[in-house]
Design an enzyme around this catalytic site. Structure first.
Site, PDB file in Angstrom:
ATOM      1  N   LYS A 127       0.827  -1.209   0.000  1.00  0.00           N
ATOM      2  CA  LYS A 127       0.000   0.000   0.000  1.00  0.00           C
ATOM      3  C   LYS A 127       0.858   1.255   0.000  1.00  0.00           C
ATOM      4  CE  LYS A 127      -2.836   0.799   3.530  1.00  0.00           C
ATOM      5  NZ  LYS A 127      -4.064   0.885   4.355  1.00  0.00           N
ATOM      6  N   SER A 128       1.924   1.257   0.797  1.00  0.00           N
ATOM      7  CA  SER A 128       2.788   2.436   0.862  1.00  0.00           C
ATOM      8  C   SER A 128       3.404   2.752  -0.497  1.00  0.00           C
ATOM      9  CB  SER A 128       3.901   2.223   1.898  1.00  0.00           C
ATOM     10  OG  SER A 128       3.380   2.088   3.192  1.00  0.00           O
ATOM     11  N   ARG A 172       2.560   6.046  -3.179  1.00  0.00           N
ATOM     12  CA  ARG A 172       3.671   6.903  -3.610  1.00  0.00           C
ATOM     13  C   ARG A 172       3.887   6.837  -5.114  1.00  0.00           C
ATOM     14  NH1 ARG A 172       4.142   5.591   1.586  1.00  0.00           N
ATOM     15  NH2 ARG A 172       5.318   6.945   3.029  1.00  0.00           N
ATOM     16  N   ARG A 206      -9.230  11.397  13.108  1.00  0.00           N
ATOM     17  CA  ARG A 206      -7.787  11.217  13.295  1.00  0.00           C
ATOM     18  C   ARG A 206      -7.031  12.539  13.191  1.00  0.00           C
ATOM     19  NH1 ARG A 206      -6.761   6.309   9.286  1.00  0.00           N
ATOM     20  NH2 ARG A 206      -4.618   6.501  10.015  1.00  0.00           N
ATOM     21  N   ASP A 262       2.275  -1.287  11.966  1.00  0.00           N
ATOM     22  CA  ASP A 262       0.986  -1.834  11.557  1.00  0.00           C
ATOM     23  C   ASP A 262       0.839  -3.316  11.868  1.00  0.00           C
ATOM     24  OD1 ASP A 262      -0.104   0.526  10.534  1.00  0.00           O
ATOM     25  OD2 ASP A 262       0.895   0.260   8.605  1.00  0.00           O
ATOM     26  N   ARG A 281      -5.706   1.463  18.397  1.00  0.00           N
ATOM     27  CA  ARG A 281      -5.369   0.056  18.175  1.00  0.00           C
ATOM     28  C   ARG A 281      -4.807  -0.626  19.416  1.00  0.00           C
ATOM     29  NH1 ARG A 281      -2.962   0.121  11.969  1.00  0.00           N
ATOM     30  NH2 ARG A 281      -4.987  -0.167  10.952  1.00  0.00           N
ATOM     31  N   ARG A 289      -7.328  -3.888  10.112  1.00  0.00           N
ATOM     32  CA  ARG A 289      -6.305  -4.757  10.684  1.00  0.00           C
ATOM     33  C   ARG A 289      -6.819  -5.494  11.932  1.00  0.00           C
ATOM     34  NH1 ARG A 289      -2.128  -3.913   7.393  1.00  0.00           N
ATOM     35  NH2 ARG A 289      -1.786  -1.790   6.613  1.00  0.00           N
TER      36      ARG A 289
END
Length: 444
Positions: free
Chosen positions: A28-29, A33, A129, A327, A358, A401
């Site tokens: 995903k990162s 990008r 957030r 994560d 979390r 997650r």
């Protein structure tokens, strides 16, 4: 604003051995990008293996809204025709990032260096957030925020007409803060410098080099880094092969370790050392994880992982490892519950500002399934007994997650584990349930 579908609960039950070869979705990162830097480049960027989850698709939509041409050319294959550094167009619509903090914060950085005004929004989770620690350094560079309550979404960001290069010391180890500053710094004359006391993920630095930026990284102290970017480069479109996401691989990997008799192969998994803290920790716990076929693309290493069921033992995870596995602590907590002995995970303050708190949500997930767990400050302490009683219903708090970690836990528990909602799994791992079933998981 994004809305979610009706809740979709699911039950996870003790399974037979997990086996075969699977490829989890693209990282995903890297996917975020590749889209953003492709949009800030001149010419065509071809992306292979892009994660087609909701988070990344929302970033693709935002790049289109900002003037780049973004097209899907095949399965997981995309092309981007960029507008160049500082070339984003005034958006005619709100940039809606759904559940994605990464996409939202990185695009804030990219927009901050352009003379445009954009409205940022997301779903209920993202609206809750914090964004202030991203916005503060962008303000130093000349961007302005209007129409926001306490720096949270929805907000309007006015990019800088004449962005100013800065030297900025990040308050915490955060790739999102660093990346936002560097992306804004692309449009500023001179050198923009980010100083980290603890090194965070370096995907932005590696990909900036891949696209032609002049960026230099040097050590800072015992664990930190100083990153200096020369502004106003002409980035050139470049091909990107997206490796399999180690954060997604974490779920079938832990499942294979805890389900008796499992022997599972995960292909093309990113092995960037700033992302493999979980692999290091699981090996310390006695996990059998073998790497072969190592190679790389766009500066990112990848390898084939063979994972076999293992007897795990409790360990102490040092706080300096947190940036490389922030994560993955949720599913590590599941592995710790199946280990023999106590596992102490130190320095998890960053888990409190993710899709949910979390730290609390992980503890609740374990407790409701009969695992003894304690939170002491920012440390999570799990008392492993070699098995998990199960039988609980896990509240996911709109967090993908938490949902996947709980489903993994149920694959070896004494009684089934029920997840209250699996809808948000699609934000990062759309095919998680069918892929796990393919490997032998029993979900119903």
């Amino acid at each position: 604003m994004s809305t979610s579908a009706a809740p979709t609960p699911l039950e996870s039950r003790a399974s037979g051995p997990l086996s075969g070869t699977i490829r989890v979705p693209g990282d995903k990162s890297i996917s975020h990008r590749a889209l953003i830097l492709g949009a800030l480049s001149v010419g065509e960027t071809r992306i292979f293996g892009l994660l087609e989850g909701e988070d990344v698709l929302n970033t693709a939509k935002s790049m289109r809204t900002l003037g780049a041409k973004v097209d899907r050319s095949g399965e997981f294959a995309w092309t981007v025709h960029g507008v160049g550094v500082g070339g984003f167009a005034q958006p005619a619509a709100t940039l809606d990032f759904g559940n994605s903090g990464t996409g939202c914060r990185l695009v804030m950085g990219a927009v901050a260096g352009c003379p445009i005004t954009a409205v940022f929004d997301g779903d209920a989770s993202l609206r809750s957030r914090p964004m202030r620690r991203i916005l503060d350094p962008l303000a130093l560079m000349g961007a302005k925020v209007v129409g926001s309550v306490d720096g949270k979404l929805p907000l309007t960001l006015q990019g800088a007409s004449n962005p100013v290069p800065i030297e900025y010391r990040t308050p915490v180890a955060s790739a999102q803060i660093k990346s936002a500053v560097l992306l804004a710094g692309l449009a500023a004359p001179g050198i923009t410098t980010v100083i980290e006391q603890e090194a965070s993920r370096d995907h932005t630095e590696l990909m900036l080099k891949h696209f032609g930026a002049d960026i230099v990284t040097t050590p800072e102290g015992s664990h930190g880094r100083r990153i200096a970017l020369t502004g106003q480069p002409e980035l050139r479109g470049a091909p990107v092969i997206v490796p399999a996401d180690p954060s997604s691989a974490a779920f079938p990997l832990v499942a294979a370790l805890i389900v008796d008799g499992s022997d599972l192969v995960l292909s093309d998994v990113m092995t960037n050392p700033l992302r493999t803290g979980l692999f290091t920790t699981l090996r310390e716990m006695g996990g059998s994880i073998e790497e072969t076929d190592a190679r790389g693309d766009a500066g990112e290493p990848m390898a084939r992982l063979r994972v076999r069921a293992s007897k795990l033992r409790g360990v102490v995870v040092p706080p300096e490892r947190a940036p490389s596995m922030i994560d993955e602590y949720l599913v590590l907590a599941v592995a710790a519950a199946y280990a023999e002995g106590t596992t102490v995970m130190r320095g998890l303050h960053e888990l409190r500002v993710k899709e949910s708190d979390r730290l609390e949500a992980t503890a609740a997930m374990l407790r409701v399934n009969g695992v003894k767990v304690e939170i002491s400050g920012d440390d999570l302490i799990v008392e492993g007994r070699g098995h998990v009683p199960g039988g609980g219903i896990v509240a996911t708090h709109m967090d993908h997650r938490i949902a996947m970690s709980a489903l993994v836990m149920g694959l070896a528990s004494d009684k089934p584990v029920t997840v209250d909602d699996t809808a948000f799994i699609a934000t990062s791992f759309p095919d998680f349930i069918p892929l796990m079933r393919q490997a032998g998981a029993d979900f119903a």
